[in-house]
Design a protein around this motif. Structure first.
Motif, PDB file in Angstrom:
ATOM      1  N   GLY A 185       0.779  -1.243   0.000  1.00 58.10           N
ATOM      2  CA  GLY A 185       0.000   0.000   0.000  1.00 58.10           C
ATOM      3  C   GLY A 185       0.805   1.285   0.000  1.00 58.10           C
ATOM      4  O   GLY A 185       0.231   2.362  -0.139  1.00 58.10           O
ATOM      5  N   VAL A 186       2.145   1.226   0.155  1.00 58.38           N
ATOM      6  CA  VAL A 186       2.923   2.480   0.131  1.00 58.38           C
ATOM      7  C   VAL A 186       3.245   2.842  -1.327  1.00 58.38           C
ATOM      8  O   VAL A 186       3.834   2.049  -2.053  1.00 58.38           O
ATOM      9  CB  VAL A 186       4.217   2.383   0.970  1.00 58.38           C
ATOM     10  CG1 VAL A 186       5.066   3.646   0.789  1.00 58.38           C
ATOM     11  CG2 VAL A 186       3.883   2.196   2.440  1.00 58.38           C
ATOM     12  N   GLY A 188      11.886  15.249   8.362  1.00 52.24           N
ATOM     13  CA  GLY A 188      11.116  14.068   8.736  1.00 52.24           C
ATOM     14  C   GLY A 188      10.861  13.177   7.547  1.00 52.24           C
ATOM     15  O   GLY A 188      11.526  13.296   6.505  1.00 52.24           O
ATOM     16  N   ARG A 189       9.892  12.297   7.703  1.00 55.55           N
ATOM     17  CA  ARG A 189       9.536  11.358   6.628  1.00 55.55           C
ATOM     18  C   ARG A 189       8.024  11.286   6.496  1.00 55.55           C
ATOM     19  O   ARG A 189       7.314  11.303   7.505  1.00 55.55           O
ATOM     20  CB  ARG A 189      10.057   9.955   6.953  1.00 55.55           C
ATOM     21  CG  ARG A 189      11.528   9.797   6.695  1.00 55.55           C
ATOM     22  CD  ARG A 189      11.985   8.356   6.904  1.00 55.55           C
ATOM     23  NE  ARG A 189      13.199   8.088   6.167  1.00 55.55           N
ATOM     24  CZ  ARG A 189      14.425   8.361   6.607  1.00 55.55           C
ATOM     25  NH1 ARG A 189      14.612   8.904   7.786  1.00 55.55           N
ATOM     26  NH2 ARG A 189      15.487   8.081   5.863  1.00 55.55           N
ATOM     27  N   VAL A 190       7.565  11.197   5.263  1.00 53.69           N
ATOM     28  CA  VAL A 190       6.131  10.993   5.004  1.00 53.69           C
ATOM     29  C   VAL A 190       5.984   9.789   4.084  1.00 53.69           C
ATOM     30  O   VAL A 190       6.626   9.743   3.021  1.00 53.69           O
ATOM     31  CB  VAL A 190       5.497  12.234   4.322  1.00 53.69           C
ATOM     32  CG1 VAL A 190       3.996  12.017   4.130  1.00 53.69           C
ATOM     33  CG2 VAL A 190       5.743  13.501   5.118  1.00 53.69           C
ATOM     34  N   PHE A 191       5.169   8.819   4.492  1.00 53.07           N
ATOM     35  CA  PHE A 191       4.860   7.667   3.637  1.00 53.07           C
ATOM     36  C   PHE A 191       3.448   7.882   3.103  1.00 53.07           C
ATOM     37  O   PHE A 191       2.506   8.040   3.907  1.00 53.07           O
ATOM     38  CB  PHE A 191       4.903   6.350   4.424  1.00 53.07           C
ATOM     39  CG  PHE A 191       6.206   6.067   5.126  1.00 53.07           C
ATOM     40  CD1 PHE A 191       7.403   6.633   4.701  1.00 53.07           C
ATOM     41  CD2 PHE A 191       6.237   5.212   6.229  1.00 53.07           C
ATOM     42  CE1 PHE A 191       8.602   6.371   5.354  1.00 53.07           C
ATOM     43  CE2 PHE A 191       7.426   4.941   6.891  1.00 53.07           C
ATOM     44  CZ  PHE A 191       8.609   5.522   6.453  1.00 53.07           C
ATOM     45  N   MET A 192       3.310   7.894   1.789  1.00 50.65           N
ATOM     46  CA  MET A 192       1.988   8.109   1.196  1.00 50.65           C
ATOM     47  C   MET A 192       1.356   6.761   0.875  1.00 50.65           C
ATOM     48  O   MET A 192       1.959   5.914   0.220  1.00 50.65           O
ATOM     49  CB  MET A 192       2.121   8.993  -0.036  1.00 50.65           C
ATOM     50  CG  MET A 192       2.202  10.457   0.380  1.00 50.65           C
ATOM     51  SD  MET A 192       3.338  11.451  -0.565  1.00 50.65           S
ATOM     52  CE  MET A 192       4.862  11.262   0.350  1.00 50.65           C
ATOM     53  N   VAL A 193       0.135   6.582   1.406  1.00 45.63           N
ATOM     54  CA  VAL A 193      -0.457   5.249   1.453  1.00 45.63           C
ATOM     55  C   VAL A 193      -1.768   5.202   0.673  1.00 45.63           C
ATOM     56  O   VAL A 193      -2.610   6.094   0.814  1.00 45.63           O
ATOM     57  CB  VAL A 193      -0.754   4.883   2.936  1.00 45.63           C
ATOM     58  CG1 VAL A 193      -1.357   3.494   3.052  1.00 45.63           C
ATOM     59  CG2 VAL A 193       0.504   4.997   3.785  1.00 45.63           C
ATOM     60  N   ASP A 194      -1.926   4.154  -0.111  1.00 41.73           N
ATOM     61  CA  ASP A 194      -3.206   3.891  -0.780  1.00 41.73           C
ATOM     62  C   ASP A 194      -4.037   3.019   0.173  1.00 41.73           C
ATOM     63  O   ASP A 194      -3.818   1.809   0.263  1.00 41.73           O
ATOM     64  CB  ASP A 194      -2.946   3.169  -2.104  1.00 41.73           C
ATOM     65  CG  ASP A 194      -4.232   2.882  -2.848  1.00 41.73           C
ATOM     66  OD1 ASP A 194      -5.323   3.145  -2.288  1.00 41.73           O
ATOM     67  OD2 ASP A 194      -4.147   2.387  -3.981  1.00 41.73           O
ATOM     68  N   THR A 195      -4.948   3.654   0.877  1.00 44.11           N
ATOM     69  CA  THR A 195      -5.686   2.932   1.932  1.00 44.11           C
ATOM     70  C   THR A 195      -6.664   1.904   1.352  1.00 44.11           C
ATOM     71  O   THR A 195      -7.123   1.028   2.073  1.00 44.11           O
ATOM     72  CB  THR A 195      -6.483   3.909   2.819  1.00 44.11           C
ATOM     73  OG1 THR A 195      -7.250   4.744   1.971  1.00 44.11           O
ATOM     74  CG2 THR A 195      -5.584   4.746   3.693  1.00 44.11           C
ATOM     75  N   GLU A 196      -6.930   2.012   0.037  1.00 41.55           N
ATOM     76  CA  GLU A 196      -7.818   1.000  -0.563  1.00 41.55           C
ATOM     77  C   GLU A 196      -7.060  -0.296  -0.814  1.00 41.55           C
ATOM     78  O   GLU A 196      -7.660  -1.355  -0.983  1.00 41.55           O
ATOM     79  CB  GLU A 196      -8.419   1.518  -1.869  1.00 41.55           C
ATOM     80  CG  GLU A 196      -9.500   2.553  -1.601  1.00 41.55           C
ATOM     81  CD  GLU A 196      -9.839   3.402  -2.814  1.00 41.55           C
ATOM     82  OE1 GLU A 196      -9.608   2.961  -3.952  1.00 41.55           O
ATOM     83  OE2 GLU A 196     -10.319   4.527  -2.590  1.00 41.55           O
ATOM     84  N   VAL A 213      -4.605  -1.512   1.233  1.00 40.99           N
ATOM     85  CA  VAL A 213      -3.975  -2.104   2.427  1.00 40.99           C
ATOM     86  C   VAL A 213      -4.790  -1.857   3.684  1.00 40.99           C
ATOM     87  O   VAL A 213      -5.504  -0.862   3.812  1.00 40.99           O
ATOM     88  CB  VAL A 213      -2.542  -1.535   2.599  1.00 40.99           C
ATOM     89  CG1 VAL A 213      -2.561  -0.095   3.042  1.00 40.99           C
ATOM     90  CG2 VAL A 213      -1.733  -2.361   3.577  1.00 40.99           C
ATOM     91  N   ASN A 214      -4.655  -2.780   4.605  1.00 50.70           N
ATOM     92  CA  ASN A 214      -5.232  -2.638   5.929  1.00 50.70           C
ATOM     93  C   ASN A 214      -4.179  -1.918   6.776  1.00 50.70           C
ATOM     94  O   ASN A 214      -3.015  -2.324   6.811  1.00 50.70           O
ATOM     95  CB  ASN A 214      -5.541  -4.070   6.396  1.00 50.70           C
ATOM     96  CG  ASN A 214      -5.567  -4.234   7.872  1.00 50.70           C
ATOM     97  OD1 ASN A 214      -4.566  -4.100   8.546  1.00 50.70           O
ATOM     98  ND2 ASN A 214      -6.735  -4.549   8.351  1.00 50.70           N
ATOM     99  N   LEU A 215      -4.560  -0.801   7.410  1.00 51.86           N
ATOM    100  CA  LEU A 215      -3.595   0.066   8.093  1.00 51.86           C
ATOM    101  C   LEU A 215      -2.807  -0.668   9.189  1.00 51.86           C
ATOM    102  O   LEU A 215      -1.582  -0.520   9.293  1.00 51.86           O
ATOM    103  CB  LEU A 215      -4.325   1.281   8.675  1.00 51.86           C
ATOM    104  CG  LEU A 215      -3.434   2.423   9.100  1.00 51.86           C
ATOM    105  CD1 LEU A 215      -2.614   2.958   7.941  1.00 51.86           C
ATOM    106  CD2 LEU A 215      -4.267   3.531   9.720  1.00 51.86           C
TER     107      LEU A 215
END
Ligand code: AMP
Length: 269
Positions: free
Chosen positions: A186-187, A226-234, A236-238
């Motif tokens: 999902g990332v 810092g760090r940002v991870f951009m996630v496709d929530t559709e 993956v299960n968080l």
């Protein structure tokens, strides 16, 4: 019997503020030396004098380790941090993130993503479609641990990076972390620049684009990052994603390629 590995983690703070952290995953005979090296590093952090250093050592069952190849590294030379951030937005977009969300991620790091503009010890998880923050604790974020290189891969990668003038320990550490993050379910992309006021290089990484170093992402003396991870929530299960980032052991046993100049070619440098 397979050789056990140990996860060695260090985090240091000053007045309750995160100032340094590192993670390794090594064989038993290296645990002492690595613990020493990480503690010594915490004692000389550029962001402040540590008043608390935590070092932990945890045994890893070798059967649970995922093996992989490091991402290919491309370098984007930019003339200053404004151009660097513009380039980062384009690369995030190439990785699959809308420009508006890409700009939000960049602004978060520029402002300091923790409460009241503080630096976080871990990463922000950002919903790539809505820009909503997903991490449970915005002070801490999600800390990626249990990743490292095999001894042979470390030697090869260090030599390769040195030959390209990229011998700074931060480059290989960031490449290793990004390698684990890019294999996460999902990332879609990662954005990073350091909170170290003396280290201004950053990167954008994504499964579709590899690891894109950007030579300047902030002004010298600026202690935000810092760090940002951009996630496709559709996709993956968080809870599963956080579990993977924090707990799944990953060992890289094959170096990636180093491409001196980013020509914009995605799959073949
Ligand atoms: P550094 O590259 O060590 O200067 O770290 C820059 C920022 O990235 C830190 O302030 C943290 O917010 C974040 N960070 C560092 N290490 C990790 C990690 N292992 N997992 C998640 N985020 C991290």
């Amino acid at each position: 019997m397979e050789t056990p590995f140990y996860s060695v983690r260090m985090r240091a703070s000053s007045g309750g503020k995160h100032i340094a952290g590192a993670e390794r995953m090594v064989e038993q005979d290296e645990v002492g030396a690595v613990t020493f090296a990480l503690t010594t590093r915490a004692m000389s952090a550029a962001s402040g004098v540590a008043d608390e250093i935590h070092c932990s050592v945890e045994r890893i069952d070798p059967k649970t380790i995922n093996y992989g190849k490091l991402p290919d590294l491309f370098t984007n030379e930019v003339s200053g941090f404004e151009e660097g951030r513009q380039r980062a937005a384009q690369l995030l977009n190439q990785a699959g993130v809308d420009l508006a969300i890409a700009k939000r991620a960049i602004q978060l790091l520029a402002d300091g993503p923790g409460p009241n503009g503080a630096v976080m010890s871990g990463a922000v998880l950002l919903n790539m479609k809505t820009g909503e923050r997903l991490e449970a604790d915005q002070r801490r974020g999600v800390r990626v641990t249990r990743m490292d290189l095999s001894a042979a891969c470390r030697t090869q990668s260090e030599q390769q990076l040195l030959a390209h003038g990229l011998g700074h320990r931060r480059v290989l550490e960031a490449l290793t972390l990004a390698g684990k993050v890019l294999a996460a379910p999902g990332v879609v992309a990662e954005l990073c620049w350091s909170d170290d006021p003396d280290y201004t290089t950053g990167y954008v990484a994504g499964p579709a684009i590899g690891y894109r170093r950007i030579t300047t992402m902030k002004q010298r003396g600026d202690s935000k990052g810092g760090r940002v991870f951009m996630v496709d929530t559709e996709a993956v299960n968080l809870a599963g994603l956080v579990m993977y980032l924090e707990k799944q052991p990953v060992l890289f046993n094959e170096p990636g390629r180093i491409i001196r100049h980013d020509t914009g070619v995605i799959t073949d440098g």
